[in-house]
Motif scaffolding. Structure first.
Motif, PDB file in Angstrom:
ATOM      1  N   ILE A 168     -44.194  64.051 109.358  1.00  0.00           N
ATOM      2  CA  ILE A 168     -43.311  64.726 108.416  1.00  0.00           C
ATOM      3  C   ILE A 168     -42.317  63.750 107.806  1.00  0.00           C
ATOM      4  N   ASP A 169     -41.793  62.834 108.611  1.00  0.00           N
ATOM      5  CA  ASP A 169     -40.879  61.822 108.064  1.00  0.00           C
ATOM      6  C   ASP A 169     -41.562  60.994 106.976  1.00  0.00           C
ATOM      7  N   GLN A 170     -42.811  60.631 107.210  1.00  0.00           N
ATOM      8  CA  GLN A 170     -43.554  59.839 106.216  1.00  0.00           C
ATOM      9  C   GLN A 170     -43.815  60.641 104.955  1.00  0.00           C
ATOM     10  N   ILE A 171     -44.135  61.909 105.109  1.00  0.00           N
ATOM     11  CA  ILE A 171     -44.363  62.761 103.940  1.00  0.00           C
ATOM     12  C   ILE A 171     -43.101  62.805 103.095  1.00  0.00           C
ATOM     13  N   ILE A 172     -41.966  62.982 103.740  1.00  0.00           N
ATOM     14  CA  ILE A 172     -40.692  63.024 103.010  1.00  0.00           C
ATOM     15  C   ILE A 172     -40.447  61.695 102.311  1.00  0.00           C
TER      16      ILE A 172
ATOM     17  N   GLU B 157     -42.520  59.106 101.550  1.00  0.00           N
ATOM     18  CA  GLU B 157     -43.516  58.594 100.607  1.00  0.00           C
ATOM     19  C   GLU B 157     -43.897  59.567  99.492  1.00  0.00           C
ATOM     20  N   ARG B 158     -43.806  60.859  99.757  1.00  0.00           N
ATOM     21  CA  ARG B 158     -44.328  61.807  98.774  1.00  0.00           C
ATOM     22  C   ARG B 158     -43.258  62.701  98.154  1.00  0.00           C
ATOM     23  N   PHE B 159     -42.095  62.848  98.843  1.00  0.00           N
ATOM     24  CA  PHE B 159     -41.021  63.680  98.310  1.00  0.00           C
ATOM     25  C   PHE B 159     -39.918  62.854  97.660  1.00  0.00           C
ATOM     26  N   LEU B 160     -39.511  61.763  98.300  1.00  0.00           N
ATOM     27  CA  LEU B 160     -38.404  60.975  97.759  1.00  0.00           C
ATOM     28  C   LEU B 160     -38.641  60.450  96.345  1.00  0.00           C
ATOM     29  N   PRO B 161     -39.844  60.015  95.982  1.00  0.00           N
ATOM     30  CA  PRO B 161     -40.036  59.586  94.585  1.00  0.00           C
ATOM     31  C   PRO B 161     -39.692  60.700  93.586  1.00  0.00           C
ATOM     32  N   TRP B 162     -40.110  61.931  93.881  1.00  0.00           N
ATOM     33  CA  TRP B 162     -39.739  63.060  93.014  1.00  0.00           C
ATOM     34  C   TRP B 162     -38.235  63.271  93.048  1.00  0.00           C
ATOM     35  N   PHE B 163     -37.674  63.274  94.244  1.00  0.00           N
ATOM     36  CA  PHE B 163     -36.257  63.558  94.426  1.00  0.00           C
ATOM     37  C   PHE B 163     -35.372  62.551  93.688  1.00  0.00           C
ATOM     38  N   LYS B 164     -35.715  61.291  93.762  1.00  0.00           N
ATOM     39  CA  LYS B 164     -34.915  60.248  93.104  1.00  0.00           C
ATOM     40  C   LYS B 164     -35.058  60.305  91.588  1.00  0.00           C
ATOM     41  N   GLY B 165     -36.255  60.591  91.114  1.00  0.00           N
ATOM     42  CA  GLY B 165     -36.499  60.639  89.678  1.00  0.00           C
ATOM     43  C   GLY B 165     -36.040  59.361  88.991  1.00  0.00           C
ATOM     44  N   GLU B 166     -35.767  59.445  87.722  1.00  0.00           N
ATOM     45  CA  GLU B 166     -35.272  58.289  86.975  1.00  0.00           C
ATOM     46  C   GLU B 166     -33.776  58.065  87.208  1.00  0.00           C
TER      47      GLU B 166
ATOM     48  N   ARG C 259     -31.422  54.035  94.111  1.00  0.00           N
ATOM     49  CA  ARG C 259     -30.883  54.376  95.433  1.00  0.00           C
ATOM     50  C   ARG C 259     -31.871  53.974  96.524  1.00  0.00           C
ATOM     51  N   GLU C 260     -31.336  53.656  97.695  1.00  0.00           N
ATOM     52  CA  GLU C 260     -32.152  53.218  98.822  1.00  0.00           C
ATOM     53  C   GLU C 260     -32.789  54.416  99.532  1.00  0.00           C
ATOM     54  N   ASP C 261     -34.109  54.365  99.686  1.00  0.00           N
ATOM     55  CA  ASP C 261     -34.847  55.467 100.301  1.00  0.00           C
ATOM     56  C   ASP C 261     -34.331  55.814 101.691  1.00  0.00           C
ATOM     57  N   GLU C 262     -34.099  54.809 102.514  1.00  0.00           N
ATOM     58  CA  GLU C 262     -33.698  55.078 103.895  1.00  0.00           C
ATOM     59  C   GLU C 262     -32.337  55.759 103.971  1.00  0.00           C
ATOM     60  N   LYS C 263     -31.424  55.363 103.122  1.00  0.00           N
ATOM     61  CA  LYS C 263     -30.101  56.002 103.112  1.00  0.00           C
ATOM     62  C   LYS C 263     -30.209  57.449 102.628  1.00  0.00           C
ATOM     63  N   ILE C 264     -31.075  57.684 101.655  1.00  0.00           N
ATOM     64  CA  ILE C 264     -31.298  59.062 101.182  1.00  0.00           C
ATOM     65  C   ILE C 264     -31.893  59.891 102.313  1.00  0.00           C
ATOM     66  N   PHE C 265     -32.936  59.346 102.947  1.00  0.00           N
ATOM     67  CA  PHE C 265     -33.611  60.049 104.034  1.00  0.00           C
ATOM     68  C   PHE C 265     -32.620  60.443 105.127  1.00  0.00           C
ATOM     69  N   GLU C 266     -31.754  59.524 105.497  1.00  0.00           N
ATOM     70  CA  GLU C 266     -30.777  59.781 106.555  1.00  0.00           C
ATOM     71  C   GLU C 266     -29.742  60.826 106.154  1.00  0.00           C
TER      72      GLU C 266
ATOM     73  N   SER D 116     -26.035  65.778 103.667  1.00  0.00           N
ATOM     74  CA  SER D 116     -25.190  65.697 104.856  1.00  0.00           C
ATOM     75  C   SER D 116     -24.383  64.401 104.860  1.00  0.00           C
ATOM     76  N   GLY D 117     -24.314  63.760 103.690  1.00  0.00           N
ATOM     77  CA  GLY D 117     -23.579  62.508 103.627  1.00  0.00           C
ATOM     78  C   GLY D 117     -23.156  62.174 102.216  1.00  0.00           C
ATOM     79  N   ASP D 118     -22.231  61.247 102.120  1.00  0.00           N
ATOM     80  CA  ASP D 118     -21.707  60.832 100.817  1.00  0.00           C
ATOM     81  C   ASP D 118     -22.777  60.231  99.915  1.00  0.00           C
ATOM     82  N   TYR D 119     -23.778  59.580 100.521  1.00  0.00           N
ATOM     83  CA  TYR D 119     -24.783  58.876  99.725  1.00  0.00           C
ATOM     84  C   TYR D 119     -25.588  59.821  98.832  1.00  0.00           C
ATOM     85  N   THR D 120     -25.789  61.043  99.263  1.00  0.00           N
ATOM     86  CA  THR D 120     -26.573  61.997  98.474  1.00  0.00           C
ATOM     87  C   THR D 120     -25.730  63.139  97.905  1.00  0.00           C
TER      88      THR D 120
END
Length: 130
Positions: free
Chosen positions: A36-40, A42-51, A56-63, A100-104
């Protein structure tokens, strides 16, 4: 019935309770196999970040994303709306996230990731604002 969860959040059945209970274990195993972490990541974050947030750094977003609800249903999707283009039955998971954090904090109030499972494989991962 066995309880399925991700990061302490239980999977709840939203529609078609009898049919969904029959398919939940098999479809959740598909998510666990891919991770599930990998799905988020690799497959969700690209959509979420958009243009707008592509730098933004993927790992910081994920966290900083917190799952607060997971819904599952197993049901028919007509060909016109189907991720495979055919009329069939799919398992659908909806993971709802909040920041849950300032980064997002400026990226979302609440958003969801939808995962469609068909015949033991993930056939679509998409996101939308709640």
């Amino acid at each position: 019935m066995e309880q399925f969860s991700y990061k302490g959040v239980p999977v709840e059945i939203s529609f078609e309770p009898e049919e969904s209970r029959r398919h939940l274990a098999e479809d959740f195993a598909v998510l666990e196999k891919e991770g599930i972490d990998q799905i988020i990541r690799e497959r969700f974050l690209p959509w979420f970040k958009g243009e707008e947030f592509k730098d933004r750094e993927d790992e910081k977003i994920f966290e900083a994303l917190r799952v607060y609800e997971i819904l599952y249903t197993y049901g028919r999707i007509v060909a016109r709306y189907s991720p495979t283009g055919q009329d069939a039955y799919f398992g659908q998971f909806e993971f709802s996230f909040e920041s849950s954090g300032d980064y997002t904090a400026d990226m979302l109030e609440a958003t969801a990731m939808q995962i469609c499972v068909f015949e033991g494989a993930i056939v679509k991962v998409d996101g939308y604002e709640i």
